[in-house]
Design a protein around this motif. Structure first.
Motif, PDB file in Angstrom:
ATOM      1  N   GLU B  54       0.806  -1.225   0.000  1.00 39.43           N
ATOM      2  CA  GLU B  54       0.000   0.000   0.000  1.00 39.43           C
ATOM      3  C   GLU B  54       0.845   1.284   0.000  1.00 39.43           C
ATOM      4  N   PRO B  55       1.928   1.352   0.777  1.00 43.14           N
ATOM      5  CA  PRO B  55       2.691   2.620   0.802  1.00 43.14           C
ATOM      6  C   PRO B  55       3.220   3.037  -0.572  1.00 43.14           C
ATOM      7  N   GLY B  56       3.479   2.071  -1.443  1.00 40.55           N
ATOM      8  CA  GLY B  56       3.980   2.412  -2.785  1.00 40.55           C
ATOM      9  C   GLY B  56       2.968   3.239  -3.562  1.00 40.55           C
ATOM     10  N   ILE B  57       1.700   2.939  -3.359  1.00 44.63           N
ATOM     11  CA  ILE B  57       0.651   3.692  -4.061  1.00 44.63           C
ATOM     12  C   ILE B  57       0.531   5.096  -3.455  1.00 44.63           C
ATOM     13  N   ASP B  58       0.660   5.162  -2.139  1.00 46.04           N
ATOM     14  CA  ASP B  58       0.636   6.484  -1.496  1.00 46.04           C
ATOM     15  C   ASP B  58       1.771   7.366  -2.028  1.00 46.04           C
ATOM     16  N   ALA B  59       2.936   6.745  -2.238  1.00 47.94           N
ATOM     17  CA  ALA B  59       4.083   7.509  -2.739  1.00 47.94           C
ATOM     18  C   ALA B  59       3.809   8.028  -4.145  1.00 47.94           C
ATOM     19  N   LEU B  60       3.168   7.187  -4.957  1.00 49.25           N
ATOM     20  CA  LEU B  60       2.816   7.634  -6.318  1.00 49.25           C
ATOM     21  C   LEU B  60       1.837   8.803  -6.269  1.00 49.25           C
ATOM     22  N   ARG B  61       0.929   8.715  -5.320  1.00 46.35           N
ATOM     23  CA  ARG B  61      -0.045   9.807  -5.169  1.00 46.35           C
ATOM     24  C   ARG B  61       0.691  11.118  -4.863  1.00 46.35           C
ATOM     25  N   GLU B  62       1.664  11.031  -3.997  1.00 49.89           N
ATOM     26  CA  GLU B  62       2.435  12.243  -3.674  1.00 49.89           C
ATOM     27  C   GLU B  62       3.169  12.764  -4.908  1.00 49.89           C
ATOM     28  N   GLU B  63       3.682  11.831  -5.703  1.00 48.19           N
ATOM     29  CA  GLU B  63       4.389  12.248  -6.920  1.00 48.19           C
ATOM     30  C   GLU B  63       3.433  12.956  -7.883  1.00 48.19           C
ATOM     31  N   VAL B  64       2.218  12.417  -7.992  1.00 54.98           N
ATOM     32  CA  VAL B  64       1.217  13.066  -8.849  1.00 54.98           C
ATOM     33  C   VAL B  64       0.924  14.473  -8.334  1.00 54.98           C
ATOM     34  N   ASP B  65       0.783  14.603  -7.035  1.00 53.29           N
ATOM     35  CA  ASP B  65       0.540  15.936  -6.452  1.00 53.29           C
ATOM     36  C   ASP B  65       1.639  16.908  -6.864  1.00 53.29           C
ATOM     37  N   GLN B  66       2.881  16.448  -6.707  1.00 50.64           N
ATOM     38  CA  GLN B  66       4.013  17.332  -7.014  1.00 50.64           C
ATOM     39  C   GLN B  66       4.059  17.681  -8.503  1.00 50.64           C
ATOM     40  N   LEU B  67       3.809  16.687  -9.334  1.00 53.23           N
ATOM     41  CA  LEU B  67       3.818  16.937 -10.783  1.00 53.23           C
ATOM     42  C   LEU B  67       2.750  17.955 -11.175  1.00 53.23           C
ATOM     43  N   THR B  68       1.564  17.795 -10.629  1.00 48.42           N
ATOM     44  CA  THR B  68       0.475  18.702 -11.013  1.00 48.42           C
ATOM     45  C   THR B  68       0.754  20.117 -10.532  1.00 48.42           C
ATOM     46  N   VAL B  69       1.240  20.236  -9.316  1.00 51.50           N
ATOM     47  CA  VAL B  69       1.561  21.581  -8.809  1.00 51.50           C
ATOM     48  C   VAL B  69       2.651  22.211  -9.681  1.00 51.50           C
ATOM     49  N   GLY B  70       3.637  21.399 -10.052  1.00 48.96           N
ATOM     50  CA  GLY B  70       4.720  21.902 -10.905  1.00 48.96           C
ATOM     51  C   GLY B  70       4.206  22.372 -12.261  1.00 48.96           C
ATOM     52  N   ILE B  71       3.331  21.582 -12.871  1.00 51.35           N
ATOM     53  CA  ILE B  71       2.801  21.963 -14.189  1.00 51.35           C
ATOM     54  C   ILE B  71       1.928  23.212 -14.071  1.00 51.35           C
ATOM     55  N   LEU B  72       1.120  23.251 -13.026  1.00 53.43           N
ATOM     56  CA  LEU B  72       0.272  24.437 -12.834  1.00 53.43           C
ATOM     57  C   LEU B  72       1.127  25.692 -12.711  1.00 53.43           C
TER      58      LEU B  72
END
Lengths: 287, 221
Positions: B54-72
């Motif tokens: 499960e933690p691996g998916i949580d980590a991916l979620r954090e990566e998505v958050d960072q990517l989206t904030v960066g693109i925005l």
């Protein structure tokens, strides 16, 4: 409008992105270019530079107390179009305008119309600040004086002060009104030009990339000012900055190769445009 | 079809974001499939694997958050790009919750003594299989941006709800008849609720996809 939307069939064999956008090949204006109580109306406007047709049959209203942004790639005709609104194109040799443009119901291309008075009613602010090589005070006072808008020095002083206040410049220049306007910073010079336009009691202010020569802070001040000026005037702004268009305008018009491709509420145009060309342009996918 | 961005690095960022969402989808799908297997076989080892991953998916979620904030921040996206980016945040959240629910179910599987609850278990396995089909379909629709399949998935959740209601009635009946089944019955109830919620999350992803493609909200018609 729903009928104008085109929905491509995806089909299960080739499940691609469904587009509800109007196809790139369609050059008809989508969206509603008209408003209920327009300040200016443009109908079937064409502009020719010699044989070249720079604006193609454009119809569009400018509403009261609204900011309408004109966007589109270089050479699309947006600046040419707004220069029709106060007959600035008259000064260009070989330029011919057809169609009808009205201000408060009066055709501004009527032969007997006073063009100088028109340009007071439809003021203009340019890309690069262009104050007269005169004092700050004289930059503002010149227009009202030649248009005979004031009959005393006291009235002129008051008009200068009010114009500078409306342009958000008064506090910065009130102690140096007789210093050269060209000595101000770029952002202040642009606000001086806006004050100069305001001083002759316009109904419409045309702005052709008014912030392109300004830093972000000066840009923010002008954008804030545009929002305040909307209470009193209609504003037509040409901008290459999509963010600026989305920040300052209530309606947006997208031009491409002389055609008015799409007009709509700014919030709709920038989140869910109706035409594929608009989407290409605002998302940075322009070929 | 969408054209490429004039700025190639923008496309690269968008592609990276998309690949992370699809990877989250694949992992959430694995977790959901494992929960079905763990439940059907009462397999504690699989249940432990679910909890472990499960933690691996949580980590991916954090990566998505960072990517989206960066693109925005970098791109100030508009129109379909904006819709993709905003819904990526939401879709990542839905996928993370699907994985969370699968882990929750795994926890209950490890506690189940089971069971004379054969019929409710059958129904819950039906629910699990159905939500897995929904997730498969919505992930494929997301990959291909197929709005028709998104609509189909949206309506598939009605079947999840139908099975869930049938299951509730059965469990209530069994637990009333035989008080010794209450402990396991309650665990099955919680697991069933999790599958029902997974169906809702998948349905939400279908809505997000519909919004990306059309710019409109889908409300069942």
């Amino acid at each position: 409008m729903e009928q104008a939307l085109i929905r491509e069939s995806t089909g299960r064999q080739s499940p691609t992105l469904v587009s509800r956008r109007v196809s790139r090949d369609n050059r008809q204006t989508v969206g509603d270019p008209f408003v209920a109580d327009p300040r200016m109306t443009c109908r079937n406007v064409n502009v020719y530079y010699g044989d070249k047709r720079a604006i193609k049959n454009v119809s569009l209203d400018v509403g009261r107390n609204e900011v309408i942004a004109m966007i589109g790639p270089s050479g699309c005709g947006k600046s040419t179009f707004i220069r029709c609104l106060n007959r600035m194109n008259d000064t260009i040799e070989g330029c011919r305008v057809t169609g009808e443009i009205t201000l408060d119901g009066q055709n501004i291309y009527d032969s007997g119309l006073d063009v100088v008075a028109l340009r007071a009613q439809v003021g203009m602010v340019f890309q690069k600040p262009n104050p007269f090589p005169k004092s700050i005070y004289e930059n503002i006072a010149y227009g009202p004086r030649i248009h005979g808008l004031v009959d005393s020095k006291a009235a002129l002083d008051e008009l200068v002060e009010n114009s500078l206040k409306k342009a958000g410049l008064w506090d910065e220049v009130k102690d140096r009104l007789h210093e050269p306007g060209t000595g101000l910073s770029g952002g202040q010079q642009q606000r001086l030009c806006i004050a100069r336009a305001i001083a002759v009691s316009p109904e419409v202010i045309l702005m052709d990339e008014p912030c392109s020569a300004l830093d972000p802070m000066a840009t923010a001040i002008i954008e804030d000012l545009i929002d305040e000026l909307r209470q009193h005037y209609s504003i037509v702004i040409v901008t290459h900055s999509m963010q600026q268009a989305s920040r300052v305008s209530q309606r947006t018009a997208f031009f491409h190769l002389g055609d008015l491709i799409e007009v709509g509420a700014t919030s709709q145009v920038f989140t869910n445009p109706l035409h594929e060309l608009t989407e290409d342009y605002i998302t940075g996918r322009f070929g | 079809m969408l054209r490429a961005h004039t700025v190639k690095s923008y496309d690269e960022q968008m592609e990276k974001l998309n690949s992370r969402i699809l990877e989250m989808g694949a992992r959430a799908r694995t977790q959901l499939a494992r929960s079905l297997e763990a439940l059907s076989r009462r397999d504690h080892t699989i249940a432990q694997e679910i909890v472990r991953d499960e933690p691996g998916i949580d980590a991916l979620r954090e990566e998505v958050d960072q990517l989206t904030v960066g693109i925005l921040a970098m791109r100030q996206p508009m129109a379909i790009d904006l819709r993709i980016i905003v819904t990526s945040l939401k879709t990542a959240s839905e996928l993370e919750r699907i994985a969370d629910r699968a882990a929750g179910i795994a926890g209950h599987v490890m506690q189940l003594n089971c069971i004379p609850l054969r019929e409710p278990v059958e129904l819950i396995l039906q629910m699990a299989a159905h939500t897995l089909r929904m997730l498969d379909k919505v992930l494929e629709a997301y990959r291909t941006m197929d709005v028709d399949d998104a609509v189909e998935v949206w309506h598939m959740d009605e079947e999840t709800d139908r099975i869930y209601q049938a299951l509730l009635q059965q469990l209530q009946h069994v637990m009333q008849e035989e008080s010794g089944t209450i402990n396991d019955g309650m665990r099955l109830l919680v697991a069933a609720k999790s599958y029902e919620r997974i169906g809702d999350h998948v349905q939400n992803i279908a809505e997000h996809l519909y919004y990306i493609v059309t710019g409109d909200t889908y409300c069942g018609r």
